[in-house]
Motif scaffolding. Structure first.
Motif: not given
Length: 384
Positions: A295-297, A303, A337
């Motif tokens: 979700l967050e990176s 990803k 995402a």
């Protein structure tokens, strides 16, 4: 002064190479761009070594004391008088080929050389096969390369798997998948051992054909390779698993997938979800997708991505079932995402990894070594 001569020679050679497109309509781009222009190819530049081959051609041409025409005329004269052609003469001839006509002349010299040396021990000291195949690769002569490989008159000339692999890769690029399998059959006929690239290329051709016959060939080659203890790479198993899915043989597809030791690649993860979806194992498929959800990176962190094709199969299989809602939820999260791609399983399979980058320190040492040790013509001719 020497640098000016080298630059002039390089420009002249590149001009000659660009004329190949005029001589043969099938060649879409000059030799320095032919790999980039290919639709599909499987062997990496580290195996094909086309750029290295082209650099050697420039170096050989620069270091020769006579003109290209002189060497071609000399070999022609020897063939007419049925005189011996030396190993170095044939190498120089192959390195000087810039056109289709040149290649045919050099090919005739190969036949003559093989006839003279087939029973001599010195013949095996240098492998002409990869050199000739890289020349065919450069000029887009895949059919000529394949015909030369399979010609009974040259039996024993191509003793290495690299020559056959290069031919298959050329044919695969032009979508001649039946011809790919003909070359595979010739490898077995001549008793040349398969290496990891051979298995990958053979399974790729079988996958592309997607017939009961090609599936049988794939299964046979796989069984024989395993029985002999041959190393079968991950990419080859992926092709075999994908072909099994196309043939609706889900059990075998899962068995092939289980042979893969490292499954953290994008291709393997997509194949895993596709196998689970086709089996109807919704819970396990959702678990794999949920675990891959990021979700967050940071922007620089890559990803995991899943193919829209795979996701569609999963959604269709879940319709009306207990896991329909969970599948829709995790797919929605993956879309948000940015982890869903339009690339298909086929795109993942028919993809060549970029050339591995050497550490900066090693690169610097290579540059110093190159500047310090300018290779002589003799040292270049001793190399494959």
């Amino acid at each position: 002064m020497a640098l000016q001569r080298l630059n002039a020679c390089s420009r002249a050679l590149l001009t000659d190479l660009s004329r190949v497109a005029v001589l043969r309509g099938a060649i879409k781009s000059d030799c320095l761009k032919c790999r980039d222009g290919a639709k599909r190819y499987l062997l990496s530049e580290e195996v094909v070594k086309l750029q290295d081959f082209q650099q050697r051609k420039l170096t050989v041409a620069f270091q020769l004391s006579e003109s290209k025409g002189y060497y071609f005329d000399e070999v022609n004269r020897k063939m007419e008088k049925k005189q011996l052609i030396s190993k170095d003469e044939l190498k120089i001839l192959l390195y000087l080929c810039h056109s289709v006509e040149d290649v045919f002349m050099a090919r005739n010299a190969m036949y003559r050389y093989h006839e003279e040396n087939r029973n001599m021990k010195q013949f095996v000291e240098f492998k002409f096969g990869p050199l000739f195949m890289r020349l065919c690769y450069e000029l887009g002569l895949e059919e000529l390369g394949a015909r030369t490989l399979t010609d009974p008159a040259l039996k024993g000339f191509f003793l290495d798997s690299t020559s056959f692999n290069l031919a298959i890769d050329m044919l695969f690029t032009k979508q001649h998948y039946e011809s790919c399998l003909e070359v595979v059959g010739e490898i077995k006929k001549q008793g040349v051992p398969f290496n990891k690239d051979t298995f990958m290329l053979a399974f790729a051709a079988c996958y592309k054909l997607n017939t009961s016959k090609s599936y049988h060939i794939c299964l046979t080659l796989l069984e024989e390779g395993q029985a002999k203890g041959s190393f079968i790479p991950r990419h080859a198993y992926c092709f075999a698993a994908a072909l099994a899915l196309k043939q609706n043989d889900i059990e075998r597809a899962q068995a092939f997938y289980s042979q893969i030791m490292c499954t953290n690649s994008r291709l393997c993860q997509n194949l895993r979800v596709l196998i689970l979806a086709m089996k109807g194992s919704m819970k396990e498929a959702v678990s794999v997708l949920t675990a891959a959800l990021v979700l967050e990176s940071p922007v620089f962190v890559k990803k995991p991505e899943f193919s829209q094709e795979v996701v569609n199969v999963l959604k269709n299989k879940s319709v009306g079932g207990l896991w329909e809602r969970e599948v829709e939820l995790v797919v929605k999260q993956l879309v948000e995402a940015g982890q869903i791609t339009k690339q298909s399983i086929d795109d993942f399979l028919c993809h060549t990894a970029s050339r591995r980058r050497m550490p900066q320190g090693i690169l610097e040492r290579e540059r110093k070594t190159t500047r310090r040790n300018q290779r002589t013509l003799q040292s270049i001719l001793l190399m494959e």
